[in-house]
Design a protein around this motif. Structure first.
Motif, PDB file in Angstrom:
ATOM      1  N   SER A 266      -6.153  11.082   2.730  1.00 26.89           N
ATOM      2  CA  SER A 266      -5.929  10.581   1.380  1.00 26.89           C
ATOM      3  C   SER A 266      -4.613   9.825   1.282  1.00 26.89           C
ATOM      4  CB  SER A 266      -5.958  11.748   0.391  1.00 26.89           C
ATOM      5  OG  SER A 266      -5.766  11.287  -0.934  1.00 26.89           O
ATOM      6  N   GLU A 267      -3.589  10.334   1.936  1.00 30.11           N
ATOM      7  CA  GLU A 267      -2.298   9.648   1.931  1.00 30.11           C
ATOM      8  C   GLU A 267      -2.387   8.306   2.649  1.00 30.11           C
ATOM      9  OE1 GLU A 267       0.251  12.501   3.707  1.00 30.11           O
ATOM     10  OE2 GLU A 267       0.514  13.698   1.873  1.00 30.11           O
ATOM     11  N   ARG A 268      -3.154   8.265   3.753  1.00 26.71           N
ATOM     12  CA  ARG A 268      -3.316   6.994   4.468  1.00 26.71           C
ATOM     13  C   ARG A 268      -4.047   5.974   3.591  1.00 26.71           C
ATOM     14  NH1 ARG A 268      -3.183   6.802  10.003  1.00 26.71           N
ATOM     15  NH2 ARG A 268      -3.332   4.541   9.633  1.00 26.71           N
ATOM     16  N   VAL A 269      -5.068   6.422   2.887  1.00 30.58           N
ATOM     17  CA  VAL A 269      -5.824   5.507   2.032  1.00 30.58           C
ATOM     18  C   VAL A 269      -4.938   4.983   0.907  1.00 30.58           C
ATOM     19  CG1 VAL A 269      -7.793   5.302   0.472  1.00 30.58           C
ATOM     20  CG2 VAL A 269      -8.018   6.609   2.587  1.00 30.58           C
ATOM     21  N   ASP A 270      -4.121   5.854   0.323  1.00 27.71           N
ATOM     22  CA  ASP A 270      -3.175   5.395  -0.707  1.00 27.71           C
ATOM     23  C   ASP A 270      -2.226   4.346  -0.132  1.00 27.71           C
ATOM     24  OD1 ASP A 270      -4.348   7.122  -2.483  1.00 27.71           O
ATOM     25  OD2 ASP A 270      -2.823   8.688  -2.296  1.00 27.71           O
ATOM     26  N   GLY A 271      -1.787   4.581   1.097  1.00 29.23           N
ATOM     27  CA  GLY A 271      -0.911   3.614   1.752  1.00 29.23           C
ATOM     28  C   GLY A 271      -1.612   2.292   1.993  1.00 29.23           C
ATOM     29  N   PHE A 272      -2.909   2.349   2.352  1.00 35.30           N
ATOM     30  CA  PHE A 272      -3.664   1.110   2.571  1.00 35.30           C
ATOM     31  C   PHE A 272      -3.772   0.303   1.282  1.00 35.30           C
ATOM     32  CE2 PHE A 272      -6.207   3.202   6.238  1.00 35.30           C
ATOM     33  CZ  PHE A 272      -5.187   2.876   7.120  1.00 35.30           C
ATOM     34  N   ARG A 273      -4.034   0.971   0.177  1.00 39.81           N
ATOM     35  CA  ARG A 273      -4.148   0.263  -1.103  1.00 39.81           C
ATOM     36  C   ARG A 273      -2.829  -0.416  -1.459  1.00 39.81           C
ATOM     37  NH1 ARG A 273      -6.876   2.351  -6.345  1.00 39.81           N
ATOM     38  NH2 ARG A 273      -6.491   0.145  -6.703  1.00 39.81           N
ATOM     39  N   GLN A 274      -1.717   0.289  -1.259  1.00 36.24           N
ATOM     40  CA  GLN A 274      -0.419  -0.300  -1.562  1.00 36.24           C
ATOM     41  C   GLN A 274      -0.125  -1.467  -0.626  1.00 36.24           C
ATOM     42  OE1 GLN A 274       1.639   0.467  -4.165  1.00 36.24           O
ATOM     43  NE2 GLN A 274       2.709  -1.383  -3.473  1.00 36.24           N
ATOM     44  N   ALA A 275      -0.476  -1.296   0.661  1.00 33.07           N
ATOM     45  CA  ALA A 275      -0.237  -2.377   1.626  1.00 33.07           C
ATOM     46  C   ALA A 275      -1.059  -3.612   1.260  1.00 33.07           C
ATOM     47  CB  ALA A 275      -0.584  -1.899   3.034  1.00 33.07           C
ATOM     48  N   LEU A 276      -2.304  -3.422   0.871  1.00 29.15           N
ATOM     49  CA  LEU A 276      -3.139  -4.562   0.495  1.00 29.15           C
ATOM     50  C   LEU A 276      -2.612  -5.237  -0.762  1.00 29.15           C
ATOM     51  CD1 LEU A 276      -6.664  -3.061   1.220  1.00 29.15           C
ATOM     52  CD2 LEU A 276      -5.605  -4.984   2.404  1.00 29.15           C
ATOM     53  N   THR A 277      -2.092  -4.440  -1.699  1.00 27.32           N
ATOM     54  CA  THR A 277      -1.488  -5.033  -2.896  1.00 27.32           C
ATOM     55  C   THR A 277      -0.284  -5.891  -2.523  1.00 27.32           C
ATOM     56  OG1 THR A 277      -2.209  -3.146  -4.249  1.00 27.32           O
ATOM     57  CG2 THR A 277      -0.441  -4.522  -5.125  1.00 27.32           C
ATOM     58  N   ASP A 278       0.561  -5.363  -1.620  1.00 27.14           N
ATOM     59  CA  ASP A 278       1.733  -6.128  -1.179  1.00 27.14           C
ATOM     60  C   ASP A 278       1.313  -7.387  -0.437  1.00 27.14           C
ATOM     61  OD1 ASP A 278       3.259  -4.133  -2.283  1.00 27.14           O
ATOM     62  OD2 ASP A 278       3.634  -3.098  -0.383  1.00 27.14           O
ATOM     63  N   ILE A 279       0.299  -7.268   0.428  1.00 23.70           N
ATOM     64  CA  ILE A 279      -0.169  -8.428   1.179  1.00 23.70           C
ATOM     65  C   ILE A 279      -0.723  -9.485   0.238  1.00 23.70           C
ATOM     66  CG2 ILE A 279      -1.909  -9.217   2.834  1.00 23.70           C
ATOM     67  CD1 ILE A 279      -1.601  -6.561   4.277  1.00 23.70           C
ATOM     68  N   LEU A 280      -1.461  -9.051  -0.783  1.00 24.56           N
ATOM     69  CA  LEU A 280      -2.014 -10.001  -1.746  1.00 24.56           C
ATOM     70  C   LEU A 280      -0.891 -10.732  -2.484  1.00 24.56           C
ATOM     71  CD1 LEU A 280      -4.702 -11.013  -2.867  1.00 24.56           C
ATOM     72  CD2 LEU A 280      -4.535  -9.272  -4.639  1.00 24.56           C
TER      73      LEU A 280
END
Length: 369
Positions: A266-280
């Motif tokens: 769950s923590e990794r998935v939260d990190g992925f969402r934040q990373a994708l937001t930053d990348i966008l």
């Protein structure tokens, strides 16, 4: 839920139905039943081919456990299971409709668990989600699958190879299914991490199609987050229930290990969402910078083109002046002012020079030349 085996008469609410005539087909004998097995002391004793046979054999062995697996069952099949095992109508309705969020509910002696499994498709580079509904009773476990994931045949093989664990009853099977679903998240996490690395390269490489890929992966991460985040609370509630009902201590430890893995995922998935937001955000900034650079280049090209037009126009005006004078003096008329004047030719040439010089000075002061 206790791990002790209960006689079916102790928890059955409805009386046992009379046996059906052998000539009449059972309404639930459809192709959706993936597999059904009857176990005693952790070992398989039979593999019924129909739900009717499963019900009959479980009545004949009240100390056994039935494990029934179905995929996209019909309404009649689920209602037959509900009548036999006293399943709550709300849980049956959820299992029929699917599209449920992960949850854990208790209806009397029966647990109803909804899980969202996931698998990573390498060819399409996308995440495929499946839904699994589980009914856990004192001497039965029913799984209802909606989708390709998870593969429960491997769970069944694993449990049959470990009869001591299987002998702990339906709670042990529930743990094994939870463990398989959570373990199935690991390849998905690895695949998504690889996709994010590729997306970062594409963003800084200026790939115009990367925005769509970021958006699609972000949507998948929203689904992944919906699948994993509720599991944390579910497993803690399940662990509390295992402790309350005196479930085997070793099984409780196994469940705590699954809870740790879910928390990490769950923590990794939260990190992925934040990373994708930053990348966008970075991609939008880079696209804006690129557009500004292109607009600046177009503006500079337009300015240079305008300067060239100014020069061409200025020289055209300068050259037009002597052409005008020469054209007037080149007309063949007998009666023209100063036609026979001796200084007419020098005057015309001088007039051309004066006009051209005047225009040149004017254009030069205006930076047209």
């Amino acid at each position: 839920m206790s791990s002790d085996r209960h006689p079916r008469a102790a928890w059955r609410r409805h009386p046992e139905p009379p046996p059906e005539p052998s000539s009449a087909p059972h309404p639930t004998d459809g192709p959706s039943m993936v597999q059904a097995s009857l176990y005693r002391d952790g070992r398989r004793v039979s593999s019924p081919t129909t739900l009717a046979d499963t019900f009959r054999q479980l009545r004949e062995h009240p100390d056994g456990m039935a494990w029934i697996g179905l995929q996209r069952p019909t309404e009649a099949e689920l209602h037959s299971l509900a009548a036999e095992f006293d399943l709550h109508e709300l849980a049956v309705e959820d299992a029929l409709e699917a599209h449920q969020r992960p949850k854990l509910e208790r209806y009397g002696d029966t647990l109803f668990v909804v899980l969202r499994a996931a698998r990573y498709l390498d060819a399409q580079e996308e995440v495929d989600f499946g839904e699994l509904h589980i009914f856990v009773g004192p001497d039965f476990l029913i799984t209802v699958r909606h989708g390709a994931a998870p593969d429960l045949s491997s769970v069944r093989r694993r449990m049959e190879e470990n009869p001591d664990l299987l002998a702990l009853g339906p709670e042990a099977v529930l743990y094994a299914i939870l463990d398989a679903v959570v373990d199935g998240y690991a390849p998905v996490v690895a695949g998504v991490q690889n996709d994010i690395d590729e997306i970062e390269t594409e963003v800084f490489g200026g790939d115009p199609a990367v925005s769509r890929r970021i958006y699609e992966l972000s949507r998948e991460m929203v689904e992944f987050q919906r699948a994993t985040r509720p599991l944390v609370g579910m497993l803690h509630g399940l662990m509390a229930g295992f402790a309350k009902y005196g479930t085997d201590e070793e099984l409780q430890r196994y469940l705590r290990d699954v809870a740790d893995h879910v928390t990490h995922t769950s923590e990794r998935v939260d990190g992925f969402r934040q990373a994708l937001t930053d990348i966008l955000t970075v991609n939008a900034t880079l696209v804006t910078q690129q557009q500004n650079a292109e607009m600046r280049a177009l503006a500079e090209a337009g300015f240079e083109q305008n300067e060239e037009i100014k020069k061409i126009s200025a020289w055209a005006a300068i050259l037009f002046a002597p052409t005008l004078v020469g054209t007037i003096y080149g007309m063949n008329f007998d009666s023209m002012p100063e036609l026979h004047w001796t200084g007419g030719y020098p005057f015309a040439i001088g007039l051309m020079g004066i006009v051209c010089t005047g225009l040149y000075v004017i254009f030069k002061r205006r930076d047209w030349l």
